[in-house]
Design a protein around this motif. Structure first.
Motif, mmCIF file in Angstrom:
data_model
loop_
_atom_site.group_PDB
_atom_site.id
_atom_site.type_symbol
_atom_site.label_atom_id
_atom_site.label_comp_id
_atom_site.label_asym_id
_atom_site.label_seq_id
_atom_site.Cartn_x
_atom_site.Cartn_y
_atom_site.Cartn_z
ATOM 1 N N VAL A 186 0.853 -1.200 0.300
ATOM 2 C CA VAL A 186 0.092 -0.079 -0.193
ATOM 3 C C VAL A 186 0.540 0.840 -0.169
ATOM 4 C CG1 VAL A 186 -1.930 1.336 1.053
ATOM 5 C CG2 VAL A 186 -1.596 -1.021 1.170
ATOM 6 N N VAL A 187 0.654 2.211 -1.215
ATOM 7 C CA VAL A 187 1.760 2.694 -0.942
ATOM 8 C C VAL A 187 0.701 4.380 -1.067
ATOM 9 C CG1 VAL A 187 3.040 4.492 -2.758
ATOM 10 C CG2 VAL A 187 2.742 2.176 -2.745
ATOM 11 N N THR A 188 0.795 5.234 -0.620
ATOM 12 C CA THR A 188 0.355 6.782 -0.057
ATOM 13 C C THR A 188 1.378 8.124 -0.828
ATOM 14 O OG1 THR A 188 1.301 7.932 1.948
ATOM 15 C CG2 THR A 188 -0.860 6.341 1.775
ATOM 16 N N ALA A 189 0.931 8.919 -1.782
ATOM 17 C CA ALA A 189 1.008 9.460 -2.787
ATOM 18 C C ALA A 189 0.537 10.918 -2.859
ATOM 19 C CB ALA A 189 1.282 9.126 -4.096
ATOM 20 N N GLY A 190 1.474 11.932 -3.381
ATOM 21 C CA GLY A 190 0.615 13.040 -3.327
ATOM 22 C C GLY A 190 0.458 13.805 -2.009
ATOM 23 N N PRO A 191 -0.175 15.195 -2.748
ATOM 24 C CA PRO A 191 -0.396 16.460 -1.183
ATOM 25 C C PRO A 191 -1.885 16.065 -0.822
ATOM 26 C CG PRO A 191 -1.062 17.125 -2.921
ATOM 27 C CD PRO A 191 -0.420 15.998 -3.593
ATOM 28 N N THR A 192 -2.462 16.741 -0.032
ATOM 29 C CA THR A 192 -3.880 17.074 0.954
ATOM 30 C C THR A 192 -4.086 17.916 0.861
ATOM 31 O OG1 THR A 192 -3.171 16.714 2.880
ATOM 32 C CG2 THR A 192 -3.870 14.820 2.756
ATOM 33 N N ARG A 193 -5.556 17.968 0.829
ATOM 34 C CA ARG A 193 -5.915 19.087 0.251
ATOM 35 C C ARG A 193 -7.454 19.279 1.474
ATOM 36 N NH1 ARG A 193 -7.834 19.892 -6.114
ATOM 37 N NH2 ARG A 193 -5.936 20.181 -6.739
ATOM 38 N N GLU A 194 -6.836 20.452 2.159
ATOM 39 C CA GLU A 194 -8.044 21.236 3.332
ATOM 40 C C GLU A 194 -9.055 22.319 3.111
ATOM 41 O OE1 GLU A 194 -7.895 18.790 5.458
ATOM 42 O OE2 GLU A 194 -6.026 17.899 4.677
ATOM 43 N N ARG A 195 -10.162 21.947 3.212
ATOM 44 C CA ARG A 195 -10.980 22.831 2.654
ATOM 45 C C ARG A 195 -11.180 24.253 3.618
ATOM 46 N NH1 ARG A 195 -13.904 22.402 -2.026
ATOM 47 N NH2 ARG A 195 -13.863 20.019 -2.640
ATOM 48 N N ILE A 196 -11.306 25.451 3.195
ATOM 49 C CA ILE A 196 -10.851 26.230 3.861
ATOM 50 C C ILE A 196 -13.208 27.358 3.314
ATOM 51 C CG2 ILE A 196 -10.856 28.916 4.226
ATOM 52 C CD1 ILE A 196 -8.288 28.503 3.134
ATOM 53 N N ASP A 197 -13.452 27.532 2.063
ATOM 54 C CA ASP A 197 -14.411 27.126 1.486
ATOM 55 C C ASP A 197 -14.631 26.555 0.248
ATOM 56 O OD1 ASP A 197 -13.402 28.888 -0.254
ATOM 57 O OD2 ASP A 197 -13.532 30.776 1.090
ATOM 58 N N PRO A 198 -15.950 27.360 -0.287
ATOM 59 C CA PRO A 198 -16.026 25.931 -1.769
ATOM 60 C C PRO A 198 -14.841 26.597 -2.563
ATOM 61 C CG PRO A 198 -18.311 26.525 -0.429
ATOM 62 C CD PRO A 198 -17.494 27.710 0.261
ATOM 63 N N VAL A 199 -13.698 27.099 -1.900
ATOM 64 C CA VAL A 199 -13.223 27.937 -3.622
ATOM 65 C C VAL A 199 -11.668 27.693 -3.096
ATOM 66 C CG1 VAL A 199 -15.293 29.153 -5.246
ATOM 67 C CG2 VAL A 199 -13.548 29.918 -2.907
ATOM 68 N N ARG A 200 -11.490 27.606 -1.949
ATOM 69 C CA ARG A 200 -9.890 27.667 -1.098
ATOM 70 C C ARG A 200 -10.025 26.586 -0.330
ATOM 71 N NH1 ARG A 200 -12.283 32.173 -0.153
ATOM 72 N NH2 ARG A 200 -11.387 33.932 -1.162
#
Length: 401
Positions: free
Chosen positions: A191-205
């Motif tokens: 099992v490999v994890t890769a890349g970034p994650t995104r943590e939402r601020i609002d619907p566009v950021r």
């Protein structure tokens, strides 16, 4: 490790053809059985007789020149090979293969092949950077073809830049590395994890980082090539799924935690290359946050440390972490190794040229328990991934015996 291996070398037309002669010589001396086929353009630079002498085999140049009437040559050669190398790989042959065109001996054989195909591009730096060539290379990546990245250096056209065919010694080393680690992960689940994650601020950021996912995808591709059942849990990146890999797409740190947890119990190796967000907004706005006069404060809360969580719940898994650092690399990597109960920690300095997030190469040091430490020189991430798995599996097998 190449002794008695069957290697088909497809030579297309460019000044770098002379390096292909040296490649045949090195592989033949190492005990490989090498057969060569040439495009019409390649024959303008080097005569087929040269390759015949070096390989001690017939050289194939014409689809309709059937040297053995009992078989169809381009099908027979495609079935014969353990590995197919295209070197030099010109923009022309890359474009034809990407678009399914088979109009000569080389391209018809490549289209009929089931063996792994590696292309070593060689062309003018501006040709290599042309959008059409980039599209074709991307398409072939998605089709499961591996590329041996060209070196930067003086080109025959007088330019200095990326486009020079990789040296025969390095290509030979890659081939040797490939066969030495072939199927060593057969029967294992990686099992490999890769890349970034995104943590939402609002619907566009959202909050994120610079991880490209290239190292993680290289690890997944290597695991699959080496025979493992490979699960790739990926944050948002623009990379094709490696051949033989099952990809699970996620967005946030919490998404990644849940996806890894679902695979963890049945995994033999877990490779945590993903650059997971350490913090996320405490509250996500339902509507776009509008500009205001003066400063604004965003309140953050900690995310779950996935690697530490896995370390706390480890049973028989081999847990491999990555430490992307900007200073005190060794100190921080050793601390993470112990604190997170990992088996190995692979660390690199992301401020180093050609070893950061977006690069195709990397230079790392791997740390293990009992003060184990080994430095790897700068090399393409695909090659590095195979060498890392080879080292780790060799160490784990020696511990078990």
């Amino acid at each position: 490790m190449v002794e008695n291996r069957k290697i088909l070398l497809c030579v297309s037309g460019g000044i770098a053809v002379y390096k292909a002669v040296a490649l045949v010589s090195k592989l033949s001396q190492a005990g490989a059985s090498v057969k060569v086929m040439m495009t019409e353009s390649a024959q303008q630079f080097v005569q087929p007789l040269t390759f015949q002498v070096m390989s001690r085999n017939d050289v194939y140049t014409d689809t309709f020149d059937e040297k053995d009437s009992s078989v169809i040559a381009h099908i027979d050669l495609a079935d014969w090979a353990d590995l197919i190398i295209v070197a030099p790989g010109t923009a022309n042959v890359i474009g034809k293969l990407a678009n399914g065109i088979g109009d000569d001996m080389v391209t018809t054989t490549l289209l009929a092949a089931t063996a792994p195909i590696w292309i070593a591009p060689a062309m003018n730096v501006h040709m290599y950077d042309h959008p059409a060539v980039k599209r074709n290379i991307q398409q072939l990546h998605e089709d499961g073809i591996r590329f041996i990245e060209p070196s930067e250096g003086f080109l025959a056209c007088g330019y200095v830049g990326k486009g020079r065919l990789e040296e025969p010694e390095k290509i030979t080393a890659l081939i040797n590395d490939y066969f030495s680690s072939e199927y060593i992960l057969a029967g294992k689940k990686v099992v490999v994890t890769a890349g970034p994650t995104r943590e939402r601020i609002d619907p566009v950021r959202f909050l994120t980082n610079f991880s490209s996912g290239k190292m993680g995808y290289a690890m997944a591709a290597a695991a699959a090539e080496m025979g493992a059942e490979t699960i790739l849990i990926s944050g948002p990146v623009s990379l094709p799924v490696p051949s033989g890999v099952t990809r699970i797409l996620v967005e946030s740190a919490e998404d990644m935690l849940q996806a890894v947890a679902a695979q963890y119990e049945t995994a033999n190796y877990v490779v945590k290359t993903a650059a997971v967000a350490d913090y996320r907004p405490q509250a996500i706005a339902n509507q776009k946050i509008k500009k205001q006069q003066g400063n604004s404060t965003l309140v953050l809360e900690r995310t779950v440390d996935i690697l530490q969580h896995l370390g706390q719940h480890k049973t028989n898994q081999i847990l491999i972490g990555f430490a992307a650092e900007t200073n005190n690399v060794s100190q921080y990597a050793k601390d993470k190794l112990a604190r997170k109960n990992a088996d190995y920690m692979i660390a690199n300095d992301v401020t180093e040229v050609q070893a950061g997030f977006e690069s195709d190469t990397n230079r790392v040091t791997i740390y293990g328990k009992n003060d184990f430490e080994q430095i790897f020189d700068m090399m393409p991430k695909q090659q590095l991934a195979r060498q890392l798995f080879k080292l780790i599996t060799d160490r784990e097998e020696s511990h078990d015996s």
